[in-house]
Design a protein around this motif. Structure first.
Motif, PDB file in Angstrom:
ATOM      1  N   ASN A  81     -26.023   9.464 -69.046  1.00  0.00           N
ATOM      2  CA  ASN A  81     -26.674  10.416 -68.147  1.00  0.00           C
ATOM      3  C   ASN A  81     -26.613   9.943 -66.694  1.00  0.00           C
ATOM      4  OD1 ASN A  81     -29.794  11.201 -67.075  1.00  0.00           O
ATOM      5  ND2 ASN A  81     -28.564  12.814 -68.007  1.00  0.00           N
ATOM      6  N   THR A  82     -26.806   8.645 -66.491  1.00  0.00           N
ATOM      7  CA  THR A  82     -26.708   8.070 -65.139  1.00  0.00           C
ATOM      8  C   THR A  82     -26.073   6.684 -65.263  1.00  0.00           C
ATOM      9  OG1 THR A  82     -28.884   7.037 -65.370  1.00  0.00           O
ATOM     10  CG2 THR A  82     -28.825   9.181 -64.279  1.00  0.00           C
ATOM     11  N   TRP A  83     -25.426   6.242 -64.209  1.00  0.00           N
ATOM     12  CA  TRP A  83     -24.848   4.892 -64.201  1.00  0.00           C
ATOM     13  C   TRP A  83     -25.218   4.261 -62.870  1.00  0.00           C
ATOM     14  CZ3 TRP A  83     -18.917   3.538 -63.782  1.00  0.00           C
ATOM     15  CH2 TRP A  83     -18.744   2.164 -63.959  1.00  0.00           C
ATOM     16  N   TYR A  84     -25.761   3.049 -62.947  1.00  0.00           N
ATOM     17  CA  TYR A  84     -26.175   2.342 -61.736  1.00  0.00           C
ATOM     18  C   TYR A  84     -25.527   0.966 -61.748  1.00  0.00           C
ATOM     19  CZ  TYR A  84     -29.271   0.987 -57.927  1.00  0.00           C
ATOM     20  OH  TYR A  84     -29.772   0.605 -56.702  1.00  0.00           O
ATOM     21  N   VAL A  85     -24.756   0.669 -60.701  1.00  0.00           N
ATOM     22  CA  VAL A  85     -24.132  -0.653 -60.595  1.00  0.00           C
ATOM     23  C   VAL A  85     -24.934  -1.438 -59.571  1.00  0.00           C
ATOM     24  CG1 VAL A  85     -22.018  -1.921 -60.126  1.00  0.00           C
ATOM     25  CG2 VAL A  85     -21.882   0.402 -61.064  1.00  0.00           C
ATOM     26  N   GLY A  86     -25.653  -2.467 -60.039  1.00  0.00           N
ATOM     27  CA  GLY A  86     -26.541  -3.209 -59.147  1.00  0.00           C
ATOM     28  C   GLY A  86     -26.243  -4.696 -59.168  1.00  0.00           C
ATOM     29  N   GLY A  87     -26.978  -5.437 -58.367  1.00  0.00           N
ATOM     30  CA  GLY A  87     -26.675  -6.868 -58.314  1.00  0.00           C
ATOM     31  C   GLY A  87     -27.859  -7.675 -57.835  1.00  0.00           C
TER      32      GLY A  87
END
Ligand code: SF4
Length: 377
Positions: free
Chosen positions: A59-65
């Protein structure tokens, strides 16, 4: 079943003075390929465990760090292509990449827009003032932060958010918060996040404070800056939809909103967490161990109803939607009645109010959210 996807990129150029997140510095080029393989191995594990017969619908994709923008665009194009083997992105609503301003050249952003499905950018600005940025050990300048936003727009990104930090100074006269809000206003962004500076143990900031080398805002100044922020938000058409998040015209972060509404999510990467079918998984905070075997070091627990209830109350109270009747009714009658008893008590103290079918913390008490939520444990 709709599922959120989070991917953690644990690489940073160096450590920011306030940061206690897990990250490694200066190894992104050596580790890139092995890290990609490990992410895919982990994605495969989730598919086999939760959806062996068809791709998991994302549904959603979040690329974080960490700092995702340290890695080149082909890394993300490849990651998306490979993930599409085990996951279905055809109905994805939002794909976000976190980025640091110094990496956001027009060329990088144009490629990102052209070769990947990323359409939302979360830029780690923290402050538009160079003196703050040096103190925080960031690598960009205020000008670079402005240029990053400008480049993003030129490349086609409309959905842009920036992170800012307040409480950076110990004296009102030295505070840059008002100027930061003025600059923010000039950008007219659909969304921003603003965090109170917190001092975590084992950070440079913690040591410098202990040695008396710097000072930061005390509670009273923090409160004044928080109220300036609320004033700024309402005068400029931003809804304070979560304690640290502000959106214009419904430009909420769909990914974060799903976390607060108990929607399951898969977290891939070193130190990432997942929550699927009442099971919580978390990965080792060690890139090398993760790359050796992304699944072996996984820790795992099954949540009790009480755990899920606490998690829901704690996160829901941080938002303007509050504790919703329909969500609460998913819990046992015992927990529902426990909630109502405590909610009535908090309402008498002015810490909670009814908004339609929901219980919310009034905006004047939002700064006390953690303490109020603790009353439900
Ligand atoms: S860039 Fe972000 S994750 Fe990396 S050290 Fe700084 S605050 Fe921490």
């Amino acid at each position: 079943m709709k599922t959120g996807l989070y991917t953690h990129i644990p690489f940073c150029r160096s450590k920011c003075s306030y940061c206690a997140f897990y990250s490694v510095s200066g190894r992104e080029n050596d580790y890139r390929d092995s890290y990609l393989r490990a992410l895919l191995q982990e994605a495969d594990y989730f598919k086999k465990r939760y959806s062996p017969n068809r791709p998991i619908e994302i549904n959603t994709w979040y690329v974080g760090g960490g700092t995702p923008s340290l890695l080149p665009v082909p890394f993300y194009a490849g990651l998306y292509r490979h993930l599409s083997d085990s996951m279905d992105f055809s109905r994805v609503r939002e794909i976000t990449l976190e980025a640091n301003p110094e990496h956001l050249t027009l060329a990088y952003l144009r490629d990102l827009y052209l070769y990947t499905p990323v359409r939302r950018l979360s830029i780690g600005v923290q402050s538009f003032r160079d003196e703050d940025l040096q103190r925080l050990n960031r690598h960009h300048s205020g000008k670079e932060a402005l240029r990053a936003v400008e480049n993003a727009r030129k490349a086609g990104f409309e959905n842009i958010t920036v992170d800012l930090i307040y409480g950076l100074r110990d004296k009102e006269e030295a505070s840059t918060w008002k100027e930061n809000l003025k600059t923010l206003q000039s950008l007219s962004l659909p969304h921003f996040s603003a965090y109170a500076l917190t001092v975590e143990p084992n950070t440079v900031l913690f040591r410098k404070l202990a040695q008396g080398k710097i000072g930061i805002a005390d509670e009273a100044l923090l409160e004044r800056e928080y109220f300036l922020l609320q004033e700024f938000a309402s005068e400029n058409g931003y809804e304070a939809y979560e304690i640290s998040n502000y959106a214009k015209e419904g430009a909420y972060s769909v990914h974060n909103r799903n976390y607060w509404r108990n929607v399951p999510y898969i977290g891939l990467g070193a130190s990432a967490h997942s929550y699927m079918e009442n099971e919580r998984h978390w990965n080792v905070s060690d890139v090398r161990a993760y790359m050796k075997d992304a699944v072996e070091g996984k820790q795992f627990e099954r949540l009790t109803e009480q755990d899920s209830y606490h998690e829901y109350i704690m996160t829901a109270l941080r938002t303007m939607w509050g504790v919703e009747k329909e969500k609460l009714e998913a819990f046992s009658p015992r927990l529902q009645s426990e909630f109502h008893q405590r909610a009535e008590r908090q309402a008498q103290l002015g810490n909670l109010e009814r908004k339609g079918d929901a219980w919310v913390i009034p905006s004047s008490r939002r700064l006390l959210t953690d303490g109020i939520a603790a009353e439900f444990f």
